[in-house]
Design an enzyme around this catalytic site. Structure first.
Site, PDB file in Angstrom:
ATOM      1  CG  HIS A 395       0.395  -7.594   8.782  1.00 31.14           C
ATOM      2  ND1 HIS A 395      -0.167  -6.393   9.666  1.00 31.14           N
ATOM      3  CD2 HIS A 395       1.448  -7.183   8.407  1.00 31.14           C
ATOM      4  CE1 HIS A 395       0.801  -5.494   9.757  1.00 31.14           C
ATOM      5  NE2 HIS A 395       1.854  -5.768   8.990  1.00 31.14           N
ATOM      6  CG  HIS A 400       5.650  -8.253  10.559  1.00 33.79           C
ATOM      7  ND1 HIS A 400       6.379  -7.268  11.036  1.00 33.79           N
ATOM      8  CD2 HIS A 400       4.723  -7.682   9.825  1.00 33.79           C
ATOM      9  CE1 HIS A 400       5.792  -5.959  11.142  1.00 33.79           C
ATOM     10  NE2 HIS A 400       4.885  -6.385  10.252  1.00 33.79           N
ATOM     11  CG  HIS A 587       4.758  -4.897   5.219  1.00 29.64           C
ATOM     12  ND1 HIS A 587       5.026  -3.791   5.375  1.00 29.64           N
ATOM     13  CD2 HIS A 587       4.297  -5.631   6.225  1.00 29.64           C
ATOM     14  CE1 HIS A 587       4.991  -3.459   6.676  1.00 29.64           C
ATOM     15  NE2 HIS A 587       4.346  -4.563   7.238  1.00 29.64           N
ATOM     16  CG  ASN A 591       1.413  -2.108   7.677  1.00 25.68           C
ATOM     17  OD1 ASN A 591       1.203  -2.338   8.845  1.00 25.68           O
ATOM     18  ND2 ASN A 591       2.048  -0.784   7.813  1.00 25.68           N
ATOM     19  CB  ILE A 737       6.062   0.373  10.481  1.00 23.81           C
ATOM     20  CG1 ILE A 737       5.120   0.911  11.726  1.00 23.81           C
ATOM     21  CG2 ILE A 737       5.165   0.230   9.518  1.00 23.81           C
ATOM     22  CD1 ILE A 737       5.740   1.107  13.085  1.00 23.81           C
TER      23      ILE A 737
END
Length: 737
Positions: A395, A400, A587, A591, A737
Site C-alpha cells: 500500500h 502513495h 491502490h 485500500n 485517500i
C-alpha cells in the site's frame, strides 16, 4: 482565489467559444508578483506549439521548478525533490531520531516533495517537523471543495479522536479480556471523555462517533465489518485465511513455490542455518500422500507467503522494544482440486544471537488441542506480518510513495498543454496532500504505524529495505507482477495473453480487465498524437520527464538495467499504463477493503505482542497457555488502544468521499475538445460499465469458490464505480485517500 476556467467569447455564437482550463489557485500580487499563464483546452506537443506560445510554454514550466534552495511557502507552486528526512524528531529525544530514507545504499527510497524547512539541531541531515508540511498550492483543493471531506476527516480523526481514545483507555498495554469484549466495540462502543469539539465529530464521522441516547456522552461505536456481518466465525477458519491471499486486501504477496528445499538468501554466519524446516516429507505428510512434493512442485500446486528474509534481520531489534515481538515467517499452501488454497504449514524463526542459537519451529493444524491452539497463535503472527507488509509495502510504498516522484516530474517537465500531462493529471489528484498527511501523522516517528504495527519504530525502515530488494518499475505492471510471482505465464492464446496459475484468482481476474481497458485508452491517446517512433524521440518534454523520474524521482535506482526505454509509441503506452494502473487499480485493490477485512482486528491483527509459548517452555507464559489458551491468544492480539485507533483510521481510509472521481467517469475539458480523444474516452467509459457487469456475474458464479460461497464477501474491490462511504468497491482515478 480558485480559478476554475476562463471562457472567451469572440462573437455571439457557441462555435467561437475558447475555453482556458485553469483549475488553479491564483494569488495576490503581494504574495506572488509573477503573472500567471493559462492555456486553452487544445493540446500541443512541444514541436507543434504555435510560435507565439513557445516562449510562454517554457516560461510557465520554469516558474514551477525548484532549484533545491529556500523554504517553501504555502501559496507557492514549486515542485522539487528531497529525501524522507522528516520522519523523526531527534531534538526531542534520542529515541525519536529516525534514519533518513533515500540518498544512501543502506536505505534507498523514492523522493518526496521538498519543503526546505530548517535542519534539526542534533542531526544536520534531518529536517525539523514543525510548521508547514508544504505541498504545492494546486495539490490541495480541500478549502474550495468542502464536500471533499476524506482528507479533512482523516486529519480531524488523527488530530482529536485518537488522543481521545488514548485518554479513555488509560492503560496502553491493556488487551481485551475475552471475545465478547471485542464484540462490544460494535454493540456498546467505548465512551469517550467529555471534550470540547467532540460533538462536532458526530457530524463529521457519524460512522464511528455516536451520541448515546438520552445523554450528551460521545461514544466510539464501530459498524460491524461486512465480513463479520456475513459470517462471524469466518476469520477463525483456515479456508478464509487462505482465500484472503487471493481475494483479500493484500493479494500481492502470494507466490508460486518453485523449488524444495526452501533456502534463505541471508548470511548463515549471522542468522543461523538457512534451510527451512518445511521439508518435502512434511509437505507429503500434510497432503496425506496425494502426490509427492516434487510432483506438487511440477504441477504448480504449492504456494508460499514468504516474510522470512525481509523480517529476520529485524527480529532482535524489534524484540528490544516494549509490548511487541517479531519472527520471520513462511507459510506454505496447497492448491486443492477445487481451485482453493489449503494452508499446510507455518514456520516461525528467531535468528541466532550472541547468547542463543537460532530457534525455528513448524506449526501444522493437527488433531490435538495443543497443536490446534499453537496453529491459531502461529496464524496470528503470520497475519500480523501480512498486515505490516500490506500497509508498508503493497500500500504505502508501491502506491502513495512511488507515485509522488511521477507527480513532481510531470509538473516540472510536461507543460500544462501537453497531451500526456492532461492524460495523467486526473490520476494525481490529492495524492501529494494525503502523502504529506501520512508524513505528519501516520508514518512519522511515534505515529500510528509505529505504535500499532509489530515492527514498531523500524516499520518505515523495513519499507525502505523492501524498496531496495523488490521494487522495479517494470514489475509494477500487473501482468509483469503476476508473472514474477509465478501466478501467471505468458500465453498468446489466453485472454489478456496470460494463463493464470490459479484460475480463480479474483484480484488477477478483475485486475486484468481494468489493466487492458487502461492500456487501450492510453493507446488511443498515444497513437493520436505520436504517428512515428521519431515523434516520441523528438518530444523534448517527454524525454526530460522520463529521465527525471529515473534519475531524480527514483534516484537511488537510476543505474538499474530494468528501466524501460522510451523510444517508441509502444514504450510510451507501457510506461503510462503502468503509472495509471498503480494510481487506480493497484491502490483500490489494497485500500478500499481495509475496513471490510481488518475492521474486525482478529482477522488481520496489525501486531502480535507475545512470543509463541513453545519458544521457551520454562517460562510462566507456557503454563498460562497450557491452562487457558484463549487468554494467550488475547494477550497476543493488539491492545485495546492499538485496535481501536487502527479501526478508526481504517474506517476513514476505506471511505469514498462524495466528490470521488472514478476511473473513466468524467472527461477532462481538453479531451472533449478533440473529437478523436472524446470518442476514445466514450469507449473507455463504456468498457468500464461493461466490467461492472462482468464482475457481478463472476460473484454469482458458484463454481468460483474464492469469490462466491456461504458467508463470503463478494470480490468487488475492482468494480469501477461506487457511491460515497465504506462500500468495498470503486476504483478512483487517483490515490486520493
Amino acid at each position: 482565489m480558485f480559478l476554475k476556467n476562463i471562457v472567451l467569447l469572440t462573437s455571439n455564437d457557441e462555435a467561437s467559444k475558447i475555453t482556458f482550463v485553469c483549475e488553479s489557485w491564483v494569488h495576490s500580487k503581494f504574495d506572488n508578483p509573477e503573472k500567471r499563464i493559462f492555456f486553452s483546452a487544445k493540446s500541443y506537443l512541444p514541436s507543434q506549439t504555435p510560435e507565439g506560445l513557445v516562449r510562454l510554454r517554457g516560461k510557465d514550466l520554469e516558474s514551477v521548478r525548484g532549484d533545491g534552495t529556500g523554504e517553501r511557502k504555502s501559496f507557492e507552486r514549486i515542485y522539487d525533490y528531497d529525501v524522507y528526512n522528516d520522519l523523526g524528531n531527534p531534538d526531542s529525544s534520542e529515541d525519536m531520531a529516525r534514519n533518513v530514507l533515500g540518498g544512501s545504499q543502506k536505505f534507498p527510497y523514492p523522493r518526496r516533495c521538498r519543503t526546505g524547512r530548517p535542519r534539526t539541531k542534533k542531526d544536520p541531515h534531518s529536517e525539523q517537523r514543525g510548521g508547514n508540511f508544504y505541498i504545492p498550492r494546486d495539490e490541495a483543493f480541500s478549502e474550495v471543495k468542502n464536500t471533499t471531506f476524506s482528507v479533512k476527516t482523516l486529519r480531524s480523526v488523527l488530530h482529536a479522536v485518537v488522543p481521545s481514545i488514548e485518554t479513555a483507555i488509560y492503560d496502553t498495554k491493556l488487551g481485551f479480556p475475552y471475545f465478547t469484549a471485542i464484540d462490544s466495540l460494535y454493540d456498546e462502543g467505548v465512551a469517550l471523555p467529555q471534550q470540547e469539539g467532540l460533538s462536532f465529530f458526530r457530524t463529521l464521522v457519524p460512522r464511528i462517533i455516536k451520541a448515546l441516547r438520552d445523554t450528551t456522552e460521545n461514544v466510539l461505536l464501530f459498524e460491524t465489518p461486512e465480513m463479520i456481518d456475513r459470517d462471524k466465525f469466518s476469520w477463525f477458519r483456515d479456508e478464509e485465511f487462505s482465500r484472503q491471499t487471493l481475494a483479500g486486501i493484500n493479494p500481492y504477496s502470494i507466490k508460486l513455490l518453485t523449488e524444495l528445499p526452501i533456502v534463505s538468501k541471508l548470511d548463515p554466519e549471522m542468522y543461523g542455518p538457512p534451510e527451512s524446516l518445511i521439508t518435502a516429507e512434511l509437505i507429503e505428510r500434510e497432503i496425506k500422500g496425494a502426490m509427492t512434493a516434487q510432483e506438487a512442485i511440477k504441477q504448480k500446486k504449492l504456494f508460499i507467503l514468504d516474510y522470512h528474509d525481509l523480517m529476520l534481520p529485524y527480529v532482535h531489534k524489534v524484540r528490544e522494544l516494549e509490548n511487541t515481538t517479531l519472527y520471520a515467517s513462511r507459510t506454505v499452501f496447497f492448491l486443492t482440486h477445487e481451485g482453493t488454497l489449503m494452508p499446510l504449514a507455518i514456520e516461525l524463526t528467531r535468528p541466532a544471537s550472541p547468547t542463543k542459537p537460532q530457534w525455528k519451529q513448524v506449526f501444522t493444524d493437527d488433531w490435538d488441542a495443543t497443536a490446534a491452539w499453537l496453529w491459531k497463535l502461529a496464524k496470528v503472527h503470520v497475519c500480523a506480518h501480512d498486515s505490516g507488509y500490506h500497509q508498508l509495502v503493497s500500500h504505502w510504498l508501491r502506491t502513495h510513495c512511488c507515485i509522488e516522484p511521477y507527480i513532481i516530474a510531470s509538473n516540472r517537465q510536461l507543460s500544462a498543454m501537453h497531451p500526456i500531462y492532461r492524460l495523467l493529471h486526473p490520476h494525481f489528484r490529492y495524492t501529494m496532500e494525503i502523502n504529506s498527511l501520512a508524513r505528519e501523522y501516520l508514518i512519522a516517528g511515534g505515529g500510528i504505524i509505529e505504535s500499532c504495527f509489530s515492527p514498531g519504530k523500524y516499520s518505515i525502515e523495513i519499507s525502505s529495505v523492501a524498496y531496495g530488494l523488490e521494487w522495479q518499475f517494470d514489475m509494477e505492471a500487473l501482468p509483469a507482477d503476476l508473472i514474477r510471482r509465478g501466478m501467471a505465464e505468458e500465453d498468446p492464446r489466453a485472454e489478456h495473453g496470460l494463463k493464470l496459475t490459479i484460475e480463480d484468482y479474483p484480484f488477477a481476474n478483475d485486475g486484468l480487465l481494468i489493466w487492458d481497458s487502461i492500456k487501450q485508452w492510453v493507446t488511443d491517446n498515444v497513437n493520436h498524437y505520436y504517428k512515428t517512433p521519431n515523434d516520441v524521440l523528438q518530444d523534448s518534454e517527454l524525454q526530460e520527464w522520463w529521465l527525471e523520474i529515473r534519475t531524480k524521482g527514483h534516484a537511488d535506482k537510476k543505474d538499474e538495467p530494468w528501466w524501460p526505454k522510451l523510444e517508441t509509441q509502444g514504450d510510451l503506452v507501457h510506461i503510462l499504463t503502468t503509472i495509471m494502473w498503480v494510481c487506480s487499480g493497484h491502490h483500490a485493490a489494497v485500500n478500499f477493503g481495509q475496513y471490510h477485512f481488518a475492521g474486525y482486528f482478529p482477522n488481520r491483527p496489525t501486531i502480535a505482542r507475545t512470543n509463541m509459548p513453545v519458544e521457551d517452555p520454562e517460562l510462566e507464559s507456557f503454563k498460562k497457555f497450557w491452562n487457558r489458551p484463549e487468554d494467550a491468544l488475547m494477550q497476543c492480539f493488539p491492545s485495546q488502544i492499538q485496535a481501536t485507533v487502527v479501526m478508526s483510521v481504517l474506517d476513514i481510509l476505506s471511505s469514498h468521499s462524495p466528490d470521488e472521481e472514478y476511473i473513466s467517469e468524467n472527461p477532462e475539458l481538453s479531451w472533449k475538445a478533440d473529437p478523436v480523444i472524446n470518442a476514445a474516452f466514450e469507449r473507455f467509459n463504456g468498457r468500464m460499465k461493461e466490467i461492472e457487469g462482468i464482475i457481478d456475474a463472476r460473484n454469482s458464479d458458484t463454481k468460483l469458490l474464492n469469490r462466491c460461497g456461504a458467508g463470503i464477501v463478494p470480490y468487488e474491490l475492482l468494480k469501477p464505480f461506487s457511491g460515497p462511504g465504506v462500500t468495498g468497491k470503486g476504483v478512483p482515478n487517483s490515490v486520493s485517500i
